[in-house]
Scaffold this motif. Structure first.
Motif, short mmCIF file in Angstrom:
data_model
loop_
_atom_site.label_atom_id
_atom_site.label_comp_id
_atom_site.label_asym_id
_atom_site.label_seq_id
_atom_site.Cartn_x
_atom_site.Cartn_y
_atom_site.Cartn_z
N THR A 132 36.73 37.42 61.77
CA THR A 132 36.82 37.77 60.36
C THR A 132 38.09 38.58 60.13
OG1 THR A 132 34.43 37.79 60.06
CG2 THR A 132 35.71 39.07 58.49
N THR A 133 38.88 38.19 59.12
CA THR A 133 40.15 38.88 58.85
C THR A 133 40.08 39.76 57.60
OG1 THR A 133 40.95 36.95 57.63
CG2 THR A 133 41.55 37.09 59.97
N GLU B 15 36.71 37.95 43.77
CA GLU B 15 36.44 36.72 43.02
C GLU B 15 36.36 35.53 43.97
OE1 GLU B 15 38.18 34.95 38.92
OE2 GLU B 15 39.66 35.20 40.51
N SER B 16 37.35 35.39 44.86
CA SER B 16 37.38 34.23 45.76
C SER B 16 36.28 34.31 46.82
CB SER B 16 38.74 34.11 46.44
OG SER B 16 38.98 35.21 47.29
N SER B 17 35.79 35.52 47.11
CA SER B 17 34.74 35.70 48.11
C SER B 17 33.34 35.60 47.52
CB SER B 17 34.89 37.06 48.81
OG SER B 17 36.13 37.14 49.49
N GLY B 18 33.24 35.45 46.21
CA GLY B 18 31.94 35.26 45.58
C GLY B 18 31.18 36.53 45.27
N VAL B 19 31.87 37.68 45.20
CA VAL B 19 31.21 38.92 44.77
C VAL B 19 30.86 38.74 43.30
CG1 VAL B 19 31.45 41.40 44.43
CG2 VAL B 19 32.46 40.32 46.45
N SER C 278 29.11 38.44 50.80
CA SER C 278 29.43 39.01 49.50
C SER C 278 28.29 39.86 48.94
CB SER C 278 29.75 37.89 48.51
OG SER C 278 30.85 37.14 48.96
N PRO C 279 28.57 41.13 48.64
CA PRO C 279 27.58 41.94 47.94
C PRO C 279 27.39 41.43 46.51
CG PRO C 279 29.28 43.31 48.98
CD PRO C 279 29.77 41.89 49.00
N ASP C 280 26.36 41.93 45.85
CA ASP C 280 26.10 41.52 44.47
C ASP C 280 26.98 42.29 43.49
OD1 ASP C 280 23.45 39.73 44.55
OD2 ASP C 280 23.40 41.24 46.12
N LEU C 281 27.30 43.53 43.82
CA LEU C 281 28.13 44.37 42.95
C LEU C 281 28.99 45.27 43.81
CD1 LEU C 281 28.93 45.74 40.21
CD2 LEU C 281 26.88 47.16 40.47
N ILE C 282 30.27 45.34 43.46
CA ILE C 282 31.19 46.28 44.09
C ILE C 282 31.83 47.11 43.00
CG2 ILE C 282 33.50 46.42 45.14
CD1 ILE C 282 32.65 44.30 47.13
N ILE C 283 31.93 48.41 43.26
CA ILE C 283 32.60 49.33 42.34
C ILE C 283 33.74 50.02 43.07
CG2 ILE C 283 32.35 51.37 40.86
CD1 ILE C 283 29.36 50.67 40.58
N GLU C 284 34.93 49.97 42.50
CA GLU C 284 36.09 50.68 43.04
C GLU C 284 36.53 51.70 42.00
OE1 GLU C 284 37.10 50.40 46.04
OE2 GLU C 284 37.00 48.32 46.75
N ILE C 285 36.79 52.93 42.46
CA ILE C 285 37.27 54.00 41.59
C ILE C 285 38.75 54.19 41.87
CG2 ILE C 285 36.99 56.43 40.94
CD1 ILE C 285 34.08 56.17 42.08
N LEU C 286 39.57 54.03 40.84
CA LEU C 286 41.01 54.05 41.03
C LEU C 286 41.53 55.44 41.40
CD1 LEU C 286 42.26 51.94 37.99
CD2 LEU C 286 41.68 51.15 40.29
N SER C 287 42.56 55.43 42.23
CA SER C 287 43.38 56.62 42.47
C SER C 287 44.82 56.16 42.32
CB SER C 287 43.12 57.19 43.87
OG SER C 287 43.52 56.26 44.85
N ASP D 225 31.29 49.42 55.69
CA ASP D 225 32.04 48.19 55.94
C ASP D 225 31.39 46.97 55.30
OD1 ASP D 225 33.96 49.49 57.41
OD2 ASP D 225 33.23 48.83 59.37
N VAL D 226 32.21 46.25 54.55
CA VAL D 226 31.81 44.97 53.98
C VAL D 226 32.72 43.90 54.57
CG1 VAL D 226 31.64 43.58 51.88
CG2 VAL D 226 30.99 46.00 51.82
N ARG D 227 32.14 43.04 55.42
CA ARG D 227 32.92 41.96 56.03
C ARG D 227 32.79 40.71 55.16
NH1 ARG D 227 28.70 43.88 59.03
NH2 ARG D 227 28.49 42.12 60.44
N LEU D 228 33.93 40.14 54.85
CA LEU D 228 33.94 38.96 53.98
C LEU D 228 34.58 37.80 54.74
CD1 LEU D 228 35.11 40.74 50.69
CD2 LEU D 228 32.79 39.93 51.23
N PRO D 229 33.81 37.14 55.61
CA PRO D 229 34.37 36.04 56.39
C PRO D 229 34.87 34.91 55.49
CG PRO D 229 32.19 36.67 57.20
CD PRO D 229 32.39 37.36 55.88
N GLN D 230 36.02 34.39 55.82
CA GLN D 230 36.56 33.24 55.12
C GLN D 230 36.12 31.98 55.88
OE1 GLN D 230 38.25 34.18 52.16
NE2 GLN D 230 37.39 36.11 52.91
N LYS D 231 36.50 30.82 55.39
CA LYS D 231 36.08 29.58 56.03
C LYS D 231 36.50 29.56 57.50
CE LYS D 231 36.15 26.67 51.90
NZ LYS D 231 36.81 25.53 51.22
#
Length: 198
Positions: A85-86, A135-139, A110-119, A72-78
């Protein structure tokens, strides 16, 4: 292929997410819940494993930590706190160098690097919706791995850390180097070595 299940009847939060059955896997993006696709196919798993090995060997004595889904990566907004957190995502691979963001539940921030593998069922979601979210979360750095075409698309932040630079593409014969780990060179023929273009 059926459409992904989506819950839109209310704005869901991390508190809601924690109450859902453990055998169900969901992500929250701005309060909308998206069902995770069924178990990834073998090609997806092999690519994920190959990337994990490359990073894990390199990071053995480094401060950065690498995690594979489900994580789980939680990305709290303002103005969001822990329970309100939504946005909670489960990237295929997550690299976190600021260990203060890690806790027993995963990563908060925000993590420093995220990798997603497409399906097939997640391609537009990962390429469009998640790219904007990260991008908006600062990853800082985001890779999209396309197994069908054996291409990795890399995005990373500009000098102002305000938006992603123009996408860069790396094919099977190329070498990709994480911006956050400039000494790590990954041959993509090793990542896609068991992949077959259909």
């Amino acid at each position: 292929m059926g459409k992904r299940a989506v819950k839109r009847d209310k704005v869901y939060t991390y508190a809601d997410y924690l109450t859902w059955p453990e055998n169900e896997h969901w992500e929250l993006i701005y309060g909308t819940a998206y069902a995770m696709s069924p178990a990834p196919n073998r090609q997806h798993q092999e690519i994920s494993r190959n990337l994990l090995v490359e990073f894990a060997v390199y990071l053995k004595d480094e401060k950065c930590q690498i995690y594979a889904a489900p994580f789980d990566v939680r990305l709290p907004q303002k103005n969001e706190d822990e329970n309100t957190t939504t946005t909670v995502v489960q990237p295929d691979i997550t690299v976190v160098c600021d260990v203060s963001k890690l806790d027993s539940a995963g990563c908060k921030g925000s993590p420093d690097l995220i990798i997603e593998i497409l399906s097939p069922s997640t391609a537009s979601h990962d390429v469009i919706k998640k790219r904007k979210l990260y991008e908006s979360s600062g990853v800082f750095e985001y890779w999209v791995v396309d197994p069908a075409h054996q291409i990795i698309t890399r995005f990373y932040m500009n000098e102002e850390l305000s938006e992603y630079r123009k996408a860069e593409y790396f094919g099977r014969e190329g070498i990709i180097t994480p911006i956050i780990l400039p000494q790590l060179q990954i041959k993509l023929e090793d990542i896609f070595r068991n992949s077959i273009i259909e």
